[in-house]
Design a protein around this motif. Structure first.
Motif, PDB file in Angstrom:
ATOM      1  N   ASP A 158       0.863  -0.927  -0.264  1.00 39.07           N
ATOM      2  CA  ASP A 158      -0.335   0.167   0.243  1.00 39.07           C
ATOM      3  C   ASP A 158       0.935   1.529  -0.207  1.00 39.07           C
ATOM      4  O   ASP A 158       0.424   2.272  -0.293  1.00 39.07           O
ATOM      5  N   ILE A 159       1.988   0.992   0.345  1.00 35.67           N
ATOM      6  CA  ILE A 159       3.156   2.420   0.105  1.00 35.67           C
ATOM      7  C   ILE A 159       3.872   2.890  -1.516  1.00 35.67           C
ATOM      8  O   ILE A 159       3.753   1.593  -2.298  1.00 35.67           O
ATOM      9  N   ASP A 160       3.061   3.975  -1.609  1.00 40.47           N
ATOM     10  CA  ASP A 160       3.649   4.372  -3.149  1.00 40.47           C
ATOM     11  C   ASP A 160       4.603   4.467  -3.097  1.00 40.47           C
ATOM     12  O   ASP A 160       5.328   3.653  -3.135  1.00 40.47           O
ATOM     13  N   VAL A 161       4.641   3.981  -5.106  1.00 38.03           N
ATOM     14  CA  VAL A 161       6.071   3.380  -5.377  1.00 38.03           C
ATOM     15  C   VAL A 161       7.313   3.874  -5.032  1.00 38.03           C
ATOM     16  O   VAL A 161       8.386   3.610  -5.193  1.00 38.03           O
ATOM     17  N   LEU A 162       6.711   5.754  -5.860  1.00 40.39           N
ATOM     18  CA  LEU A 162       7.951   6.745  -5.438  1.00 40.39           C
ATOM     19  C   LEU A 162       8.321   6.793  -4.136  1.00 40.39           C
ATOM     20  O   LEU A 162       9.639   6.777  -3.647  1.00 40.39           O
ATOM     21  N   THR A 163       7.720   6.879  -2.748  1.00 44.55           N
ATOM     22  CA  THR A 163       8.001   6.838  -1.098  1.00 44.55           C
ATOM     23  C   THR A 163       8.793   4.808  -1.593  1.00 44.55           C
ATOM     24  O   THR A 163       9.795   4.658  -0.126  1.00 44.55           O
ATOM     25  N   ALA A 164       7.884   3.872  -1.840  1.00 45.04           N
ATOM     26  CA  ALA A 164       8.910   3.277  -1.301  1.00 45.04           C
ATOM     27  C   ALA A 164       9.841   2.659  -1.785  1.00 45.04           C
ATOM     28  O   ALA A 164      11.374   2.109  -1.188  1.00 45.04           O
ATOM     29  N   ALA A 165      10.487   3.088  -3.203  1.00 43.08           N
ATOM     30  CA  ALA A 165      11.841   2.577  -3.956  1.00 43.08           C
ATOM     31  C   ALA A 165      12.500   3.966  -3.172  1.00 43.08           C
ATOM     32  O   ALA A 165      14.044   3.284  -3.240  1.00 43.08           O
ATOM     33  N   GLN A 166      11.940   4.731  -1.930  1.00 41.46           N
ATOM     34  CA  GLN A 166      13.137   5.667  -1.408  1.00 41.46           C
ATOM     35  C   GLN A 166      13.025   4.976  -0.051  1.00 41.46           C
ATOM     36  O   GLN A 166      13.727   5.813   0.627  1.00 41.46           O
ATOM     37  N   LEU A 167      13.034   4.122   0.328  1.00 45.15           N
ATOM     38  CA  LEU A 167      12.992   3.785   1.636  1.00 45.15           C
ATOM     39  C   LEU A 167      13.910   3.461   2.599  1.00 45.15           C
ATOM     40  O   LEU A 167      14.303   3.720   3.893  1.00 45.15           O
ATOM     41  N   THR A 168      14.995   2.858   1.720  1.00 43.67           N
ATOM     42  CA  THR A 168      16.060   2.229   2.272  1.00 43.67           C
ATOM     43  C   THR A 168      17.349   3.596   2.817  1.00 43.67           C
ATOM     44  O   THR A 168      18.038   2.888   3.769  1.00 43.67           O
ATOM     45  N   VAL A 169      17.544   4.467   2.105  1.00 40.44           N
ATOM     46  CA  VAL A 169      18.236   5.626   1.803  1.00 40.44           C
ATOM     47  C   VAL A 169      18.004   6.021   3.355  1.00 40.44           C
ATOM     48  O   VAL A 169      18.345   6.547   5.002  1.00 40.44           O
ATOM     49  N   ASN A 170      17.366   7.254   3.026  1.00 41.48           N
ATOM     50  CA  ASN A 170      17.379   8.725   3.211  1.00 41.48           C
ATOM     51  C   ASN A 170      16.214   8.203   4.693  1.00 41.48           C
ATOM     52  O   ASN A 170      16.835   8.556   5.809  1.00 41.48           O
ATOM     53  N   PRO A 171      14.878   7.963   5.031  1.00 40.13           N
ATOM     54  CA  PRO A 171      14.412   7.649   6.510  1.00 40.13           C
ATOM     55  C   PRO A 171      15.411   7.223   7.177  1.00 40.13           C
ATOM     56  O   PRO A 171      14.629   7.272   8.464  1.00 40.13           O
ATOM     57  N   CYS A 172      15.580   5.507   6.183  1.00 38.08           N
ATOM     58  CA  CYS A 172      16.052   5.340   7.533  1.00 38.08           C
ATOM     59  C   CYS A 172      17.236   5.960   7.929  1.00 38.08           C
ATOM     60  O   CYS A 172      18.136   5.628   9.209  1.00 38.08           O
ATOM     61  N   THR A 173      18.157   6.654   7.623  1.00 40.74           N
ATOM     62  CA  THR A 173      19.089   7.184   7.941  1.00 40.74           C
ATOM     63  C   THR A 173      19.121   8.517   8.998  1.00 40.74           C
ATOM     64  O   THR A 173      19.480   8.361  10.499  1.00 40.74           O
ATOM     65  N   ALA A 174      17.912   8.983   8.368  1.00 35.30           N
ATOM     66  CA  ALA A 174      17.191  10.061   9.528  1.00 35.30           C
ATOM     67  C   ALA A 174      16.649   8.837  11.105  1.00 35.30           C
ATOM     68  O   ALA A 174      17.085   9.187  11.801  1.00 35.30           O
ATOM     69  N   TYR A 175      16.785   8.299  11.012  1.00 36.59           N
ATOM     70  CA  TYR A 175      16.002   7.196  12.219  1.00 36.59           C
ATOM     71  C   TYR A 175      16.928   6.042  12.486  1.00 36.59           C
ATOM     72  O   TYR A 175      16.868   6.920  13.830  1.00 36.59           O
ATOM     73  N   ARG A 176      18.199   6.318  12.410  1.00 35.08           N
ATOM     74  CA  ARG A 176      18.662   5.295  12.664  1.00 35.08           C
ATOM     75  C   ARG A 176      19.759   6.625  13.262  1.00 35.08           C
ATOM     76  O   ARG A 176      20.405   6.685  14.506  1.00 35.08           O
ATOM     77  N   MET A 177      20.164   7.932  12.803  1.00 33.71           N
ATOM     78  CA  MET A 177      21.102   8.838  13.576  1.00 33.71           C
ATOM     79  C   MET A 177      20.086   9.396  14.562  1.00 33.71           C
ATOM     80  O   MET A 177      20.867   9.658  16.052  1.00 33.71           O
ATOM     81  N   LEU A 178      18.802   9.610  15.002  1.00 39.12           N
ATOM     82  CA  LEU A 178      17.942   9.925  15.430  1.00 39.12           C
ATOM     83  C   LEU A 178      17.843   9.008  16.991  1.00 39.12           C
ATOM     84  O   LEU A 178      17.505   9.182  18.534  1.00 39.12           O
ATOM     85  N   LYS A 179      18.079   7.260  16.768  1.00 43.16           N
ATOM     86  CA  LYS A 179      18.098   6.346  17.215  1.00 43.16           C
ATOM     87  C   LYS A 179      19.262   5.997  18.502  1.00 43.16           C
ATOM     88  O   LYS A 179      19.491   5.924  19.253  1.00 43.16           O
ATOM     89  N   ASP A 180      20.483   5.698  17.197  1.00 43.48           N
ATOM     90  CA  ASP A 180      21.794   5.163  18.324  1.00 43.48           C
ATOM     91  C   ASP A 180      23.166   6.249  18.207  1.00 43.48           C
ATOM     92  O   ASP A 180      23.674   5.332  18.748  1.00 43.48           O
ATOM     93  N   PHE A 181      22.530   6.947  18.689  1.00 43.35           N
ATOM     94  CA  PHE A 181      23.911   7.973  19.223  1.00 43.35           C
ATOM     95  C   PHE A 181      23.730   8.382  20.565  1.00 43.35           C
ATOM     96  O   PHE A 181      24.322   8.377  21.739  1.00 43.35           O
ATOM     97  N   ILE A 182      22.158   9.059  20.974  1.00 41.13           N
ATOM     98  CA  ILE A 182      21.936  10.401  22.328  1.00 41.13           C
ATOM     99  C   ILE A 182      20.231   9.774  22.596  1.00 41.13           C
ATOM    100  O   ILE A 182      19.915   9.462  21.928  1.00 41.13           O
TER     101      ILE A 182
END
Lengths: 363, 363
Positions: A141-165
């Motif tokens: 159900d995720i639109d393809v343009l968003t799904a195609a970009q899922l692995t780099v940018n949103p994950c980078t934001a997620y991990r940086m907010l989660k993994d350091f402090i």
């Protein structure tokens, strides 16, 4: 010799007409040497690689979409930290549909929407055969343009907010290049987690409009690089929110140093880009007396270090849930055909701000 | 007003002769305002503070020795990160003998050799009354010049080698300012732990002699800042030892960047000084692609963060055991009387390389 390798690997259909009968829609953007993508990328038939019988644990996929990221261009130029074995297919992320499975495949079935879990598999192509273990099923159900970009940018934001402090409700994060794809995801994730964001962007003619956009996505404060250096502006920012415990930096140079001046004691700065092409410059006192810590983040390394654990699937599932409920919006994307690759690459290299070109493959 | 505070706190014996009968050997180097130490430090009678009856958990000590550290001078100048309440006694570390104990004191007895466990208690004085909990007994067989300097430099070297990157036998550490007091302790501790050291020092007329000295203490390699930038020199260094996983930096600027170029991927640089007065400059790639991490270290903070645990006592016991067996040698120290403080301070401010001035108090 390059050409010979290329022929061997991708069964390029030459003008000599040989193998003309195998002509199909299975093609990819291949480069056999590093260099200017416009020069070195060629549209090649890859049918011999994708039409063979599947091994027991292999899966054939048909790509739906894959974005053109600056790192993809740097990879083809040969100036990136990842150097795929040549010849190679361009592209690092994308979304595909399973169109065939090997006899022992358990993890996916035909029709599943999947993304590759290994980086540098080459996603600028219509089809690929990949090991079952290198695919992750995602919500159709995720639109393809968003799904195609899922692995780099949103994950980078997620991990940086989660993994350091460890951040909790009411904490503050400061970030520069806040209108970058990662920055826009960071704003939205922080909002979801009730974390304040101070978002620094360059002064520009459409500043008010961009500020409005970022605020509508959840930004607590949006300021220019100049305002970051103005005591009265920053005093006003810190009237209602605490000093940031985390800084996300994709700019470097003077602006990164300006950000760290507002960082709390014991806070951390995570660098994931260097748009200014300047190094990160840290006053000694920030290290010794303020105990600030400085890290780098690279999504590719995280994937490498987290192969075989469940973290990636959990993160993607969580991000998809936010996307489906409208809490996570991808930056503006422009769909473009795989055949128009020169146009997509030229425009990405020219750096049209805030727009991501995404190849959409014809089924 | 300053003078009034000073009189109230330290019972200064004025020229009016009042309290003349209480004249004693209890005195200290007191400052009632921040500024040039030569101007603001005064020798004051502190008897009223040290001759009163002891409370149940108090201990009276007689100082044997206390060093003049650059940080002590910066503290008096008011430019250090620690700002003692004024008026204050100079000095941060030292060794003392217990000369009296309160009725409930259990931790120490008269005659014990002790060091203060809190920083900024003011050690440039003959006597002090301190809470029992703020004293740590140390081995009386350690010579007083070494014992007086135990809490800052050797402990800084110890913690930086222990607390940031887990090092094991055969690993390598690179450090600049390797002839600093901390550097010399780091060389010896690394040798004891079978860790290789690459020691970077500035080119100087007596380089050969200094190199010989550092090698005799256990340095694996001693090179100049210029050699650090020469490929052939560094290739030869790395013929037999691995790339450093840890870098200790007390210089900053270009030299620190040169050190990080040789640091292994995923390695850490710990900054504890900034002798060049230049910031730490990190190429973005070192952060993102090499995953190098950058920390600061400040002994004062460590003590603050580790009050109430046993770590300090364990560390000091271990360091004393190395000193007693001749495995840890303190940098060259010069004994000087407390009365000659102007001379000691002037010489320290002039930066006579490799020599530490230590006040030795007459009993």
């Amino acid at each position: 010799m390059f050409a010979k390798q290329l022929f061997a690997k991708f069964n390029y259909i030459g003008l000599n007409g040989k193998r003309l009968l195998s002509l199909s829609t299975n093609y990819g953007l291949v480069y056999e040497e590093y260099g200017d993508p416009i020069q070195v990328l060629k549209k090649c038939d890859i049918s011999s690689k994708t039409s063979r019988p599947l091994k027991a644990h292999e899966v054939k996929v048909s790509y739906l979409a894959s974005p053109v990221n600056p790192a993809d261009i740097n990879t083809i130029q040969g100036v990136y930290a990842v150097k795929p074995q040549l010849p190679a297919v361009g592209g690092n992320e994308g979304v595909a549909r399973v169109v065939g499975i090997g006899s022992d495949v358990k993890a996916v079935k035909e029709g599943d929407r999947v993304i590759p879990s290994s980086s540098s598999t080459g996603t600028w192509r219509t089809h690929a055969i990949l090991p079952e273990k290198d695919l992750i099923i995602i919500d159709p159900d995720i639109d393809v343009l968003t799904a195609a970009q899922l692995t780099v940018n949103p994950c980078t934001a997620y991990r940086m907010l989660k993994d350091f402090i460890p951040l909790t409700k009411g904490d503050t994060v400061i970030q520069n290049g806040a209108n970058s794809a990662v920055g826009v995801y960071a704003i939205q994730l922080a909002k979801e987690w009730q974390i304040n964001t101070i978002n620094v962007i360059r002064q520009r003619p459409d500043f008010a409009e961009l500020k409005h956009k970022l605020v509508s996505l959840g930004a607590t404060h949006v300021i220019t690089e100049e305002e970051l250096r103005q005591k009265d502006v920053m005093d006003s920012v810190f009237k209602n929110i605490p000093k940031p415990r985390l800084a996300l930096n994709c700019v470097g140079g003077k602006n990164a140093t300006d950000c760290m001046r507002h960082l709390d004691s014991n806070g951390a700065m995570v660098t994931y880009g260097g748009m200014s092409k300047q190094p990160v410059i840290i006053p000694t006192g920030a290290l010794i007396f303020k105990d600030q810590k400085f890290f780098g983040y690279w999504m590719t390394r995280w994937y490498r270090d987290n192969t075989g654990n469940n973290e990636r699937a959990l993160m993607l599932k969580y991000l998809c849930s936010l996307i489906k409920t409208g809490k996570l919006e991808s930056p503006k994307s422009v769909a473009i055909g795989l055949d128009e690759y020169k146009d997509a690459i030229n425009k990405t290299m020219a750096g049209f701000a805030g727009v991501k070109y995404v190849f959409v493959m014809k089924p």
